[in-house]
Design an enzyme around this catalytic site. Structure first.
Site, PDB file in Angstrom:
ATOM      1  N   CYS A 112      19.713  46.214   3.268  1.00  0.00           N
ATOM      2  CA  CYS A 112      21.130  46.571   3.362  1.00  0.00           C
ATOM      3  C   CYS A 112      21.764  46.086   4.665  1.00  0.00           C
ATOM      4  O   CYS A 112      22.980  46.173   4.835  1.00  0.00           O
ATOM      5  CB  CYS A 112      21.297  48.066   3.221  1.00  0.00           C
ATOM      6  SG  CYS A 112      20.375  48.706   1.813  1.00  0.00           S
ATOM      7  N   HIS A 248      27.134  50.493   6.214  1.00  0.00           N
ATOM      8  CA  HIS A 248      26.595  50.234   4.882  1.00  0.00           C
ATOM      9  C   HIS A 248      26.882  51.442   3.996  1.00  0.00           C
ATOM     10  O   HIS A 248      26.676  52.584   4.407  1.00  0.00           O
ATOM     11  CB  HIS A 248      25.086  49.980   4.997  1.00  0.00           C
ATOM     12  CG  HIS A 248      24.365  50.122   3.697  1.00  0.00           C
ATOM     13  ND1 HIS A 248      24.785  49.476   2.552  1.00  0.00           N
ATOM     14  CD2 HIS A 248      23.257  50.835   3.350  1.00  0.00           C
ATOM     15  CE1 HIS A 248      23.967  49.790   1.563  1.00  0.00           C
ATOM     16  NE2 HIS A 248      23.038  50.611   2.017  1.00  0.00           N
ATOM     17  N   ASN A 278      25.451  52.102  -4.335  1.00  0.00           N
ATOM     18  CA  ASN A 278      24.777  51.419  -3.225  1.00  0.00           C
ATOM     19  C   ASN A 278      24.427  49.999  -3.675  1.00  0.00           C
ATOM     20  O   ASN A 278      23.557  49.821  -4.530  1.00  0.00           O
ATOM     21  CB  ASN A 278      23.518  52.205  -2.840  1.00  0.00           C
ATOM     22  CG  ASN A 278      22.773  51.569  -1.682  1.00  0.00           C
ATOM     23  OD1 ASN A 278      22.994  50.399  -1.351  1.00  0.00           O
ATOM     24  ND2 ASN A 278      21.880  52.324  -1.080  1.00  0.00           N
TER      25      ASN A 278
HETATM   26  O1  UT7 Z   1      20.613  51.767   1.228  1.00  0.00           O
HETATM   27  C1  UT7 Z   1      19.516  51.824   2.062  1.00  0.00           C
HETATM   28  C2  UT7 Z   1      19.467  53.048   2.884  1.00  0.00           C
HETATM   29  N1  UT7 Z   1      19.365  54.209   2.041  1.00  0.00           N
HETATM   30  C3  UT7 Z   1      19.884  55.344   2.412  1.00  0.00           C
HETATM   31  O2  UT7 Z   1      20.472  55.432   3.448  1.00  0.00           O
HETATM   32  C4  UT7 Z   1      19.672  56.524   1.482  1.00  0.00           C
HETATM   33  C5  UT7 Z   1      19.650  57.810   2.262  1.00  0.00           C
HETATM   34  N2  UT7 Z   1      19.359  58.971   1.424  1.00  0.00           N
HETATM   35  C6  UT7 Z   1      20.227  59.522   0.544  1.00  0.00           C
HETATM   36  O3  UT7 Z   1      21.302  59.007   0.311  1.00  0.00           O
HETATM   37  C7  UT7 Z   1      19.870  60.849  -0.063  1.00  0.00           C
HETATM   38  O4  UT7 Z   1      18.679  61.331   0.527  1.00  0.00           O
HETATM   39  C8  UT7 Z   1      19.675  60.805  -1.604  1.00  0.00           C
HETATM   40  C9  UT7 Z   1      21.013  60.618  -2.293  1.00  0.00           C
HETATM   41  C10 UT7 Z   1      18.725  59.701  -1.981  1.00  0.00           C
HETATM   42  C11 UT7 Z   1      19.112  62.148  -2.092  1.00  0.00           C
HETATM   43  O5  UT7 Z   1      19.959  63.209  -1.690  1.00  0.00           O
HETATM   44  P1  UT7 Z   1      19.373  64.464  -0.907  1.00  0.00           P
HETATM   45  O6  UT7 Z   1      20.498  65.388  -0.691  1.00  0.00           O
HETATM   46  O7  UT7 Z   1      18.647  63.971   0.305  1.00  0.00           O
HETATM   47  O8  UT7 Z   1      18.396  65.075  -1.953  1.00  0.00           O
HETATM   48  P2  UT7 Z   1      16.865  65.433  -1.792  1.00  0.00           P
HETATM   49  O9  UT7 Z   1      16.026  64.245  -2.048  1.00  0.00           O
HETATM   50  O10 UT7 Z   1      16.649  66.206  -0.542  1.00  0.00           O
HETATM   51  O11 UT7 Z   1      16.711  66.442  -3.000  1.00  0.00           O
HETATM   52  C12 UT7 Z   1      17.419  67.712  -3.037  1.00  0.00           C
HETATM   53  C13 UT7 Z   1      17.237  68.310  -4.413  1.00  0.00           C
HETATM   54  C14 UT7 Z   1      15.794  68.250  -4.914  1.00  0.00           C
HETATM   55  O12 UT7 Z   1      15.541  69.412  -5.671  1.00  0.00           O
HETATM   56  P3  UT7 Z   1      14.741  70.651  -5.030  1.00  0.00           P
HETATM   57  O13 UT7 Z   1      13.416  70.084  -4.609  1.00  0.00           O
HETATM   58  O14 UT7 Z   1      15.581  71.103  -3.866  1.00  0.00           O
HETATM   59  O15 UT7 Z   1      14.683  71.598  -6.162  1.00  0.00           O
HETATM   60  C15 UT7 Z   1      15.794  67.076  -5.829  1.00  0.00           C
HETATM   61  O16 UT7 Z   1      14.791  67.136  -6.806  1.00  0.00           O
HETATM   62  O17 UT7 Z   1      18.000  67.577  -5.369  1.00  0.00           O
HETATM   63  C16 UT7 Z   1      17.170  67.163  -6.449  1.00  0.00           C
HETATM   64  N3  UT7 Z   1      17.663  65.898  -6.968  1.00  0.00           N
HETATM   65  C17 UT7 Z   1      18.545  65.819  -7.972  1.00  0.00           C
HETATM   66  N4  UT7 Z   1      19.143  66.753  -8.719  1.00  0.00           N
HETATM   67  C18 UT7 Z   1      20.001  66.327  -9.653  1.00  0.00           C
HETATM   68  C19 UT7 Z   1      17.363  64.652  -6.543  1.00  0.00           C
HETATM   69  N5  UT7 Z   1      18.027  63.751  -7.265  1.00  0.00           N
HETATM   70  C20 UT7 Z   1      18.773  64.449  -8.161  1.00  0.00           C
HETATM   71  C21 UT7 Z   1      19.663  64.063  -9.167  1.00  0.00           C
HETATM   72  N6  UT7 Z   1      20.254  65.043  -9.903  1.00  0.00           N
HETATM   73  N7  UT7 Z   1      19.960  62.772  -9.432  1.00  0.00           N
END
Ligand code: UT7
Length: 323
Positions: A112, A248, A278
Site C-alpha cells: 500500500c 493510504h 482498500n
Molecule cells: O492496507 C494495508 C494496511 N492494512 C491496514 O491498515 C488494516 C488495519 N486493520 C483494520 O482495518 C482492522 O483491524 C480490520 C477492519 C481488519 C478489523 O477490524 P477490527 O475492529 O480490528 O476487528 P477485530 O479483528 O479486532 O475483530 C473484532 C470482532 C471480532 O469478534 P470477537 O472476537 O470480538 O467476537 C471479529 O471476529 O469483530 C469480528 N469481525 C467481524 N464481525 C462481523 C471481524 N470481521 C468481521 C466482519 N463482520 N466482517
C-alpha cells in the site's frame, strides 16, 4: 532539473459490490462493515480484467483529462502486489500496449506504500538527469487474491488503478519525502505461494491475503503519527500548512486516529475507502482524483500523502499541486 507532477488519471472496474454482497458469503453485515471500516462499496475486476488492464484504463483517463502526450515517456513504474503474473512484469505490458518505444519498465513491490515509493523513485530518476518523463502507476486486482473464507479481510478489498506523470522541469513540486520499513512485522500482512515461514512463524501458502488486522492497525497509527511532522519538516512546512492529507485508505478509523493524535483536521483529509474499499497502491491516487473531481483540491494546494502496508513498509511525500 526537478521533478514536477503534471497529470493524474484513474480507473476502476465497472462492477460495484455493496456490503450486503458479503452477507451471503461470511457471517457479517453492512452495519459492522461501515462502522468498523467506513467501507460502503468497492469495485471488482471482471474475470478477464487484470492489473495491466486497469493501468491502461488509468493511462487513458490521464491522457483524456489532461491533454498530454505519452509518446516520449522514458520510464514506466508500476507499483503492485497483484501483478497479472510474476514475469513478464505489468510495466512491460503497459509499455507495449501504450506504444512507449523508448521507455524503461519496472514493477515495484511495496504494497500500500507502492505508489508513494514510485513517486520517490521517479523524482530520483529525474533529479539524476537520466530520465525526463516518468509514468507511475499504483494498480491492484486484490479481489483475485482475497480469502473469501476470512470475514475480517474479505470485506476490505477493492480493485483500481491510478497513474501519474512526472516530468523534468526547472522548478519541481515535490517538496520532501519519507521512507521506512519494519520487516519484523512481515508476518502480520502477507500473501505467499512459496515460503513456509516469515520471521520464524508458520504462514499459509495459498497465495491469498492474510492479515492480523489489529496488529497492522496499531503499527500504522503509531508509525504514521510519528512520521507526519517529520514529512512536514522535510517539506519545509509545518503540519498546519498542509491543505490536504491523504493517508493510504485502509480504514476510516485509521484516518480518524491519525487526525485525533496529531491534531490535523479530519475535514482536510481525502479518502477513497468509503466508495472503493482498500485498493492498496491505488488508494492514494484514487483519493486525490476524487478530491480534484469534487472541487476540493486546487492548484497551489500543499498535499501530504503517506502510504503504509504489507512489509511492513511506509513512504510519503509532501507536494504542491500544480496541475
Ligand atoms: O492496507 C494495508 C494496511 N492494512 C491496514 O491498515 C488494516 C488495519 N486493520 C483494520 O482495518 C482492522 O483491524 C480490520 C477492519 C481488519 C478489523 O477490524 P477490527 O475492529 O480490528 O476487528 P477485530 O479483528 O479486532 O475483530 C473484532 C470482532 C471480532 O469478534 P470477537 O472476537 O470480538 O467476537 C471479529 O471476529 O469483530 C469480528 N469481525 C467481524 N464481525 C462481523 C471481524 N470481521 C468481521 C466482519 N463482520 N466482517
Amino acid at each position: 532539473m526537478q521533478a514536477k507532477i503534471t497529470a493524474l488519471g484513474t480507473y476502476v472496474p465497472e462492477r460495484i459490490i455493496d456490503n450486503h454482497y458479503f452477507e451471503n458469503i461470511v457471517e457479517t453485515n453492512d452495519e459492522w462493515i461501515v462502522s468498523r471500516t467506513g467501507i460502503r462499496t468497492r469495485h471488482f475486476a471482471a474475470e478477464y480484467e487484470y492489473t495491466s488492464h486497469l493501468c491502461l484504463g488509468a493511462a487513458k483517463n490521464l491522457v483524456e483529462e489532461n491533454n498530454v502526450m505519452l509518446d516520449d515517456v522514458d520510464f514506466v513504474i508500476v507499483a503492485t502486489v497483484t501483478p497479472d503474473q510474476t514475469m513478464p512484469s505489468v510495466s512491460t505490458q503497459v509499455q507495449d500496449k501504450l506504444g512507449l518505444r523508448h521507455a524503461g519498465a519496472i514493477d515495484i513491490s511495496a504494497a500500500c506504500a507502492g505508489f508513494s515509493y514510485g513517486l520517490i523513485l521517479a523524482q530520483g530518476l529525474i533529479a539524476a538527469g537520466t530520465h525526463r518523463k516518468v509514468l507511475v502507476f499504483g494498480a491492484e486486482t486484490l479481489t483475485k487474491f482475497t480469502n473469501y473464507e476470512d470475514r475480517s479481510s474479505c470485506i476490505l478489498f477493492g480493485d483500481g488503478a491510478g497513474a501519474m506523470l512526472i516530468e523534468a522541469a526547472p522548478k519541481g513540486n515535490i517538496l520532501g519525502a519519507i521512507t521506512g520499513s519494519s520487516g519484523d512485522g512481515g508476518k502480520e500482512l502477507y500473501m505467499s505461494n512459496m515460503r513456509k515461514q516469515i520471521n520464524g512463524q508458520d504462514i499459509i501458502t495459498d497465495n491469498k491475503i492474510h492479515q492480523n488486522g489489529r496488529a497492522v492497525f496499531k503499527w500504522a497509527v503509531n508509525t504514521i503519527t510519528a512520521q507526519m511532522p517529520i514529512l512536514a519538516e522535510r517539506s519545509g512546512l509545518s503540519l498546519a500548512d498542509f491543505d490536504w492529507f491523504i493517508p493510504h485508505s485502509a480504514n476510516l478509523r485509521i484516518i480518524e486516529a491519525l487526525c485525533t493524535q496529531t491534531g490535523f483536521p479530519l475535514e482536510k483529509t481525502l479518502e477513497s475507502i468509503s466508495i472503493y474499499g482498500n485498493t492498496s497502491s491505488a488508494s492514494i491516487p484514487l483519493a486525490l482524483h476524487r478530491g480534484i473531481r469534487e472541487g476540493k483540491v486546487k492548484k497551489g494546494d500543499k498535499i501530504m500523502l503517506i502510504g503504509f502496508g504489507g512489509g511492513l513498509v511506509y513512504a510519503g511525500i509532501g507536494l504542491e499541486w500544480a496541475v
